[in-house]
Design an enzyme around this catalytic site. Sequence first.
Site, PDB file in Angstrom:
ATOM      1  N   TYR A 162      45.135  53.046   7.136  1.00 44.62           N
ATOM      2  CA  TYR A 162      45.243  54.474   7.665  1.00 44.62           C
ATOM      3  C   TYR A 162      43.851  54.938   7.786  1.00 44.62           C
ATOM      4  O   TYR A 162      43.627  55.321   9.034  1.00 44.62           O
ATOM      5  CB  TYR A 162      45.824  55.318   6.482  1.00 44.62           C
ATOM      6  N   THR A 197      52.570  69.499   3.831  1.00 41.00           N
ATOM      7  CA  THR A 197      53.658  69.133   4.512  1.00 41.00           C
ATOM      8  C   THR A 197      54.700  68.866   3.265  1.00 41.00           C
ATOM      9  O   THR A 197      54.544  68.785   2.088  1.00 41.00           O
ATOM     10  CB  THR A 197      53.737  67.888   5.328  1.00 41.00           C
TER      11      THR A 197
HETATM   12  N1  LIG Z   1      49.625  65.811   6.707  1.00 37.56           N
HETATM   13  C1  LIG Z   1      48.369  65.597   6.310  1.00 37.56           C
HETATM   14  O1  LIG Z   1      47.997  65.826   5.445  1.00 37.56           O
HETATM   15  C2  LIG Z   1      47.662  64.882   7.593  1.00 37.56           C
HETATM   16  C3  LIG Z   1      46.272  65.047   7.383  1.00 37.56           C
HETATM   17  C4  LIG Z   1      45.387  64.547   8.469  1.00 37.56           C
HETATM   18  C5  LIG Z   1      46.047  63.718   9.624  1.00 37.56           C
HETATM   19  N2  LIG Z   1      47.337  63.960   9.460  1.00 37.56           N
HETATM   20  C6  LIG Z   1      47.821  62.972  10.817  1.00 37.56           C
HETATM   21  O2  LIG Z   1      48.524  64.129  11.691  1.00 37.56           O
HETATM   22  C7  LIG Z   1      49.790  63.407  12.154  1.00 37.56           C
HETATM   23  C8  LIG Z   1      51.149  64.141  11.918  1.00 37.56           C
HETATM   24  O3  LIG Z   1      51.169  63.892  10.478  1.00 37.56           O
HETATM   25  P1  LIG Z   1      52.274  64.878   9.802  1.00 37.56           P
HETATM   26  O4  LIG Z   1      51.822  64.997   8.487  1.00 37.56           O
HETATM   27  O5  LIG Z   1      52.711  66.128  10.743  1.00 37.56           O
HETATM   28  O6  LIG Z   1      53.532  63.767   9.712  1.00 37.56           O
HETATM   29  P2  LIG Z   1      55.148  63.824   9.696  1.00 37.56           P
HETATM   30  O7  LIG Z   1      55.556  62.612   9.032  1.00 37.56           O
HETATM   31  O8  LIG Z   1      55.518  65.176   9.206  1.00 37.56           O
HETATM   32  O9  LIG Z   1      55.227  63.541  11.186  1.00 37.56           O
HETATM   33  C9  LIG Z   1      55.285  62.319  12.039  1.00 37.56           C
HETATM   34  C10 LIG Z   1      55.939  62.524  13.330  1.00 37.56           C
HETATM   35  O10 LIG Z   1      55.727  61.344  14.115  1.00 37.56           O
HETATM   36  C11 LIG Z   1      56.977  60.598  14.184  1.00 37.56           C
HETATM   37  N3  LIG Z   1      56.833  59.199  14.369  1.00 37.56           N
HETATM   38  C12 LIG Z   1      56.511  58.096  13.257  1.00 37.56           C
HETATM   39  N4  LIG Z   1      56.458  56.956  13.990  1.00 37.56           N
HETATM   40  C13 LIG Z   1      56.781  57.078  15.187  1.00 37.56           C
HETATM   41  C14 LIG Z   1      56.566  56.288  16.283  1.00 37.56           C
HETATM   42  N5  LIG Z   1      56.469  54.958  16.200  1.00 37.56           N
HETATM   43  N6  LIG Z   1      56.748  56.657  17.633  1.00 37.56           N
HETATM   44  C15 LIG Z   1      57.214  58.220  17.597  1.00 37.56           C
HETATM   45  N7  LIG Z   1      57.153  58.861  16.726  1.00 37.56           N
HETATM   46  C16 LIG Z   1      56.880  58.552  15.488  1.00 37.56           C
HETATM   47  C17 LIG Z   1      58.006  60.994  12.810  1.00 37.56           C
HETATM   48  O11 LIG Z   1      59.332  60.591  13.250  1.00 37.56           O
HETATM   49  C18 LIG Z   1      57.482  62.426  12.655  1.00 37.56           C
HETATM   50  O12 LIG Z   1      58.448  63.089  13.535  1.00 37.56           O
HETATM   51  C19 LIG Z   1      49.569  62.025  11.869  1.00 37.56           C
HETATM   52  O13 LIG Z   1      48.933  61.130  12.810  1.00 37.56           O
HETATM   53  C20 LIG Z   1      48.834  62.248  10.424  1.00 37.56           C
HETATM   54  O14 LIG Z   1      48.196  60.877  10.259  1.00 37.56           O
HETATM   55  C21 LIG Z   1      48.265  64.365   8.787  1.00 37.56           C
END
Ligand SMILES: NC(=O)c1ccc[n+]([C@@H]2O[C@H](COP(=O)([O-])OP(=O)(O)OC[C@H]3O[C@@H](n4cnc5c(N)ncnc54)[C@H](O)[C@@H]3O)[C@@H](O)[C@H]2O)c1
Length: 263
Positions: A162, A197
């Site tokens: 990651y 989340t």
């Molecule tokens: N939540 C955190 O604390 C956090 C912090 C920093 C960065 N991020 C990044 O933010 C982004 C979103 O994270 P989130 O927390 O909203 O996650 P989440 O799991 O709530 O949402 C992710 C979405 O991506 C979709 N997804 C997964 N694999 C996929 C694929 N192969 N093709 C199309 N869609 C796909 C899922 O179905 C889901 O709807 C990610 O890139 C994550 O790494 C999250």
Amino acid sequence: MSAPSEQTVCRRLAGRTAVVTGAGSGIGLAAARRLASEGARVVCGDIDQERGRAAAEETGGLFVRTDVTDPEQVEALFRAAYDTCGSVDVAFNNAGISPPDDDSILETGLEAWRRVQEVNLTSVYLCCKAALPYMRRQGKGSIINTASFVARMGAATSQISYTASKGGVLALSRELGVQFAREGIRVNALCPGPVNTPLLQELFAKDPERAARRLVHIPAGRFAEAEEIAAAVAFLASDDSSFVNATDFLVDGGISGAYVTPL
Ligand SMILES: NC(=O)c1ccc[n+]([C@@H]2O[C@H](COP(=O)([O-])OP(=O)(O)OC[C@H]3O[C@@H](n4cnc5c(N)ncnc54)[C@H](O)[C@@H]3O)[C@@H](O)[C@H]2O)c1
């Protein structure tokens, strides 16, 4: 630092088309809502049919079922946006995963490593490659790629693939931002801190000590709300950020600047 109680309504994106991947949940869903509220036509890409469709219905947008690791499906997503709406102005390349089998390098196998690289990094390459031809023809566009604060800081609670994938997103975004700047296209990496989340809540509700270990490093004393990340996405998407390009745009409550935090 408290979360904003009410959202300012502005219409910075009227007439623009925004493609959002991972729009079915979390940051992507909050961004789809915010971009739509600012006037954008939102095209929701997600592998999860039910959630992606619900996001599109709620925001009055279009749903295209997309696995962001599949080049043909990614091309079809951006083509559908252009064919339906007539332009591709914003690409929020946000879908990502953080699976439990991506852990310390000592434990993480090659299959888990590759899977995370595909979904988190190769997907961003594919989405940028698909969006750029439309934006070049228009002579304008804003690409926002979701990285993470862990691309800038080391964590002893490692998720090795990651972290490496998000470092790749930073470097890729910077390079594209430089390469296409004179064509009116901006490319920024967005680096959220930990976001409140359902996944994170569940993880930390089970184990308050794990939450406390992380919260102590955040000057704000709390995790971000998805809407606060979405506000940054709307800024980067809009002309208000017209001179913000090729950055690691941190929205982390001060974590990466902190040495000692308030008690
Ligand atoms: N939540 C955190 O604390 C956090 C912090 C920093 C960065 N991020 C990044 O933010 C982004 C979103 O994270 P989130 O927390 O909203 O996650 P989440 O799991 O709530 O949402 C992710 C979405 O991506 C979709 N997804 C997964 N694999 C996929 C694929 N192969 N093709 C199309 N869609 C796909 C899922 O179905 C889901 O709807 C990610 O890139 C994550 O790494 C999250």
